[in-house]
Write a protein that holds these residues in place. Structure first.
Motif, short mmCIF file in Angstrom:
data_model
loop_
_atom_site.label_atom_id
_atom_site.label_comp_id
_atom_site.label_asym_id
_atom_site.label_seq_id
_atom_site.Cartn_x
_atom_site.Cartn_y
_atom_site.Cartn_z
N LYS A 160 -67.89 76.46 -50.05
CA LYS A 160 -68.99 77.24 -49.48
C LYS A 160 -69.57 78.18 -50.53
O LYS A 160 -70.80 78.31 -50.67
CB LYS A 160 -68.48 78.03 -48.27
N LYS A 161 -68.68 78.81 -51.30
CA LYS A 161 -69.14 79.73 -52.35
C LYS A 161 -69.90 78.97 -53.43
O LYS A 161 -70.95 79.41 -53.91
CB LYS A 161 -67.95 80.46 -52.96
N THR A 164 -73.31 78.11 -52.13
CA THR A 164 -74.18 79.29 -52.13
C THR A 164 -74.65 79.58 -53.56
O THR A 164 -75.83 79.87 -53.78
CB THR A 164 -73.42 80.49 -51.55
N GLU A 168 -78.53 79.64 -55.03
CA GLU A 168 -79.11 80.77 -55.77
C GLU A 168 -79.63 80.31 -57.13
O GLU A 168 -80.70 80.73 -57.57
CB GLU A 168 -78.07 81.87 -55.96
#
Length: 197
Positions: A160-161, A164, A168
């Motif tokens: 998930k990180k 993300t 970005e």
């Protein structure tokens, strides 16, 4: 005829006279004959027994006739017994033959049922082996799926990180391509990066 001479003289018939040969005549002429008796005392007179009355039983000849009749009856009874025994034997053989036939039929039916049961058993063994193989494959697939799910669950936060961060980075790349300058911008705060875009 000899018995009739003694027991039934009225039925006796004299046999024809035989002529003697010369030797037999000589033997008869010179045979030894007792001339005088030894000096023994005369035996006492026989006791008197009452008179013997001949019965209608026929004596010895009647006895023999009775024995012959008894023997005929016994032979007749034996023939009847043998006939009955033969009939019983034939009935027993017929019954035994029918029983053997029915037993043979039952044995053949049992053998065919046994062969069918053995065929079913063989088919069931084959089916069980196929099902066991299928179950093994399903179990192996479930284990692989479980491992894959465990991996996804264990690395969910990390993924998930990373996702993300990737989003970005894509936003920044898009902004750079649009002409924005990020050389002096602080990257730690996300809100300001979005504000400048």
């Amino acid at each position: 005829n000899r018995l009739n001479k003694f027991y039934k003289p009225e039925q006796y018939k004299e046999p024809p006279a035989e002529e003697l040969s010369e030797e037999e005549k000589v033997e008869q002429a010179y045979s030894f004959v007792q001339v005088r008796a030894h000096g023994f005392a005369a035996p006492p007179p026989a006791p008197e027994v009452g008179s013997f009355k001949k019965s209608d039983s026929g004596g010895v000849v009647g006895l023999m006739d009775m024995m012959i009749n008894d023997l005929k009856k016994e032979v007749q009874e034996a023939e009847f017994a043998e006939k009955d025994s033969q009939e019983d034997y034939e009935k027993l053989m017929k019954d035994s033959s029918e029983k053997r036939a029915s037993d043979s039929k039952a044995v053949s039916e049992n053998e065919s049922a046994l062969a069918e049961a053995e065929s079913d058993l063989s088919q069931n063994h084959d089916d069980r082996k196929a099902n066991a193989k299928n179950n093994g494959e399903t179990h192996s697939y479930n284990q692989d799926l479980h491992k894959s799910c465990d991996f996804l669950m264990d690395n969910y936060d990390t993924r998930k990180k990373a996702r993300t961060d990737e989003l970005e980075a894509l936003d920044k790349a898009k902004a750079v391509l649009s002409g924005a300058d990020f050389s002096l911008v602080q990257t730690g705060v996300k809100a300001s990066a979005k504000f400048m875009a």
